[in-house]
Design an enzyme around this catalytic site. Structure first.
Site, PDB file in Angstrom:
ATOM      1  N   SER A  42       0.675  -1.247  -0.089  1.00  0.00           N
ATOM      2  CA  SER A  42      -0.054   0.139   0.098  1.00  0.00           C
ATOM      3  C   SER A  42       0.897   1.245   0.015  1.00  0.00           C
ATOM      4  O   SER A  42       2.132   1.171   0.105  1.00  0.00           O
ATOM      5  CB  SER A  42      -1.155   0.179   1.207  1.00  0.00           C
ATOM      6  OG  SER A  42      -0.076   0.057   2.135  1.00  0.00           O
ATOM      7  N   ASP A  92       6.536 -10.386   8.263  1.00  0.00           N
ATOM      8  CA  ASP A  92       6.286  -9.403   9.337  1.00  0.00           C
ATOM      9  C   ASP A  92       7.703  -8.929   9.580  1.00  0.00           C
ATOM     10  O   ASP A  92       8.664  -9.780   9.991  1.00  0.00           O
ATOM     11  CB  ASP A  92       5.797 -10.317  10.469  1.00  0.00           C
ATOM     12  CG  ASP A  92       5.771  -9.546  11.787  1.00  0.00           C
ATOM     13  OD1 ASP A  92       6.231  -8.280  11.784  1.00  0.00           O
ATOM     14  OD2 ASP A  92       5.546 -10.119  12.947  1.00  0.00           O
ATOM     15  N   TYR A 209       8.348   7.462  16.406  1.00  0.00           N
ATOM     16  CA  TYR A 209       8.650   7.912  14.960  1.00  0.00           C
ATOM     17  C   TYR A 209       9.856   8.454  14.650  1.00  0.00           C
ATOM     18  O   TYR A 209      10.682   8.208  13.681  1.00  0.00           O
ATOM     19  CB  TYR A 209       7.296   8.257  14.285  1.00  0.00           C
ATOM     20  CG  TYR A 209       7.134   8.482  12.682  1.00  0.00           C
ATOM     21  CD1 TYR A 209       6.849   7.279  12.036  1.00  0.00           C
ATOM     22  CD2 TYR A 209       7.700   9.502  12.188  1.00  0.00           C
ATOM     23  CE1 TYR A 209       6.875   7.149  10.662  1.00  0.00           C
ATOM     24  CE2 TYR A 209       7.707   9.584  10.656  1.00  0.00           C
ATOM     25  CZ  TYR A 209       7.141   8.284   9.888  1.00  0.00           C
ATOM     26  OH  TYR A 209       7.371   8.394   8.698  1.00  0.00           O
ATOM     27  N   LYS A 213      13.061   7.281  12.863  1.00  0.00           N
ATOM     28  CA  LYS A 213      13.729   7.619  11.234  1.00  0.00           C
ATOM     29  C   LYS A 213      14.749   8.479  11.698  1.00  0.00           C
ATOM     30  O   LYS A 213      15.621   8.560  10.750  1.00  0.00           O
ATOM     31  CB  LYS A 213      12.492   8.674  10.738  1.00  0.00           C
ATOM     32  CG  LYS A 213      11.337   7.999  10.491  1.00  0.00           C
ATOM     33  CD  LYS A 213      11.505   7.017   9.309  1.00  0.00           C
ATOM     34  CE  LYS A 213      10.228   6.175   8.932  1.00  0.00           C
ATOM     35  NZ  LYS A 213      10.448   5.326   7.861  1.00  0.00           N
ATOM     36  N   THR A 244      -0.979  10.197   1.417  1.00  0.00           N
ATOM     37  CA  THR A 244      -1.405   8.725   1.526  1.00  0.00           C
ATOM     38  C   THR A 244      -2.206   8.248   2.646  1.00  0.00           C
ATOM     39  O   THR A 244      -2.128   9.158   3.536  1.00  0.00           O
ATOM     40  CB  THR A 244      -0.088   7.641   1.482  1.00  0.00           C
ATOM     41  OG1 THR A 244       0.655   8.111   2.567  1.00  0.00           O
ATOM     42  CG2 THR A 244       0.804   8.194   0.157  1.00  0.00           C
TER      43      THR A 244
END
Length: 365
Positions: A42, A92, A209, A213, A244
């Site tokens: 996706s 996974d 996050y 990153k 998205t």
């Protein structure tokens, strides 16, 4: 000048020149390549798969979402007219054996028995419980949920480790080089990492996050120092907020009035890296398309379309000259450390060696 050269790592790092995004590349250069991508079911991962397959690449998609991944591959394969195919393999990324199985299956599915490019694309965002005030007010400290770190950091490290195992074994490939001819170099050894604008700047209420990153950026900058020793080229893309499903409703409220990047620009940046085997150790930030002009000091100005010397761009290279222009803090701290070493001289070196021997023997701990 001699001091400058001593502080620069240009002579020891095989890195291509900064990217000129106005110079075209040919997406058809991916024809015949075998590309493994995690999280390709996706978002712009799926857009990568469609684009690369359309231009003749065999793509192995690893994703935890079986329904979406299988449906995507079936749909693309119906549209393909060449002999290449896309294949879905459940994976996974937080599970080491699951990733091992993905790579082994990719080698089996590869028409030439190897992998040319590995794209560490899998990533998640969303609610981050690290600073949840409700949980922090609990009588006992609750165990934190580190799923974001598990996917975006540990999963990427697993993918990277496996990439460096399999890429040098790619049949018919040779070590990467600045003099590569992308029009004829089908067999490649390339790792493409997916960072984020959060690799470069903090994102409020998203500490996991941001940490993950930032880790991907650190991984990239460390790997490119020595990646050429394994003959593997490593590059990085850092998308801004891209339109998205990963951008939540709450984030869209916060971003209202601004502009998000487009999937096609992320695909363009990623394809440039995958297709052009001359690019080693480079990164691109992808944001909304803008008309800009660069000043003499390197800064960019937003200008109206048609302004002299301006270009329309969605991609910008961070750290374009970081080996040539070491930032001030790094330069100063390295200078101080070197002066300390020089001041201590051979006597200091001998003392440290003796201490190290004693430490190894368990004496004086």
């Amino acid at each position: 000048m001699d001091t400058y050269k001593a502080q620069s790592m240009v002579s020891t790092i095989r890195q291509s020149p900064p990217i000129d995004i106005t110079v075209p590349y040919d997406a058809a250069w991916v024809h015949g390549k075998v590309i493994l991508i995690t999280g390709g079911a996706s978002g712009f991962g799926a857009a990568f798969v469609r684009h690369w397959a359309k231009h003749g690449a065999t793509v192995i998609v690893g994703d935890i979402n079986v329904a979406k991944g299988d449906a995507l591959c079936r749909e693309i394969n119906k549209e393909l007219t060449a002999s290449n195919q896309v294949h879905f393999v459940h994976c996974d990324v937080t599970n080491w054996q699951s990733q091992v199985n993905l790579f082994k299956e990719a080698v089996k599915l590869s028409p030439h028995g190897g992998i040319d490019t590995v794209v560490a694309n899998a990533g998640i965002a969303g609610y981050d419980p690290l600073q949840d005030p409700k949980k922090l007010d609990a009588a006992e400290p609750p165990a934190p949920d580190f799923k974001i770190m598990d996917v975006n950091c540990t999963g990427v490290l697993y993918t990277t480790h496996l990439a460096y195992f399999y890429l040098p074994k790619n049949p018919g490939s040779s070590p990467c080089g600045l003099d590569s001819n992308p029009a004829t170099r089908t067999r490649d050894r390339h790792l493409l990492l997916l960072g984020s604008i959060a690799s470069l700047a903090p994102i409020a209420i998203q500490p996991q996050y941001g940490a993950a990153k930032h880790a991907v950026l650190g991984l990239f900058r460390s790997l490119r120092c020595s990646s050429s020793l394994q003959g593997v080229r490593v590059n990085l893309i850092c998308p801004y907020f891209i339109d998205t499903p990963i951008v939540t409703t709450g984030a869209r409220f916060v971003l209202a009035g601004g502009a998000m990047g487009k999937v096609e620009d992320v695909v363009d940046a990623g394809t440039r890296f995958v297709a052009d085997s001359r690019i080693l150790g480079r990164s691109l930030v992808i944001g909304p398309k803008m008309h800009v002009r660069q000043k003499d000091n390197g800064e960019w100005d937003l200008v109206t379309p048609g302004t002299a010397g301006s270009i329309e761009a969605a991609c910008f290279e961070p750290y374009a000259d970081d080996w040539e222009d070491v930032d001030a803090f790094d330069r100063n701290i390295v200078k101080l450390l070197n002066l300390v070493q020089t001041g201590r001289g051979w006597v200091g070196w001998a003392q440290d060696m003796v201490k190290a021997v004693f430490y190894g023997l368990g004496i004086g701990r």
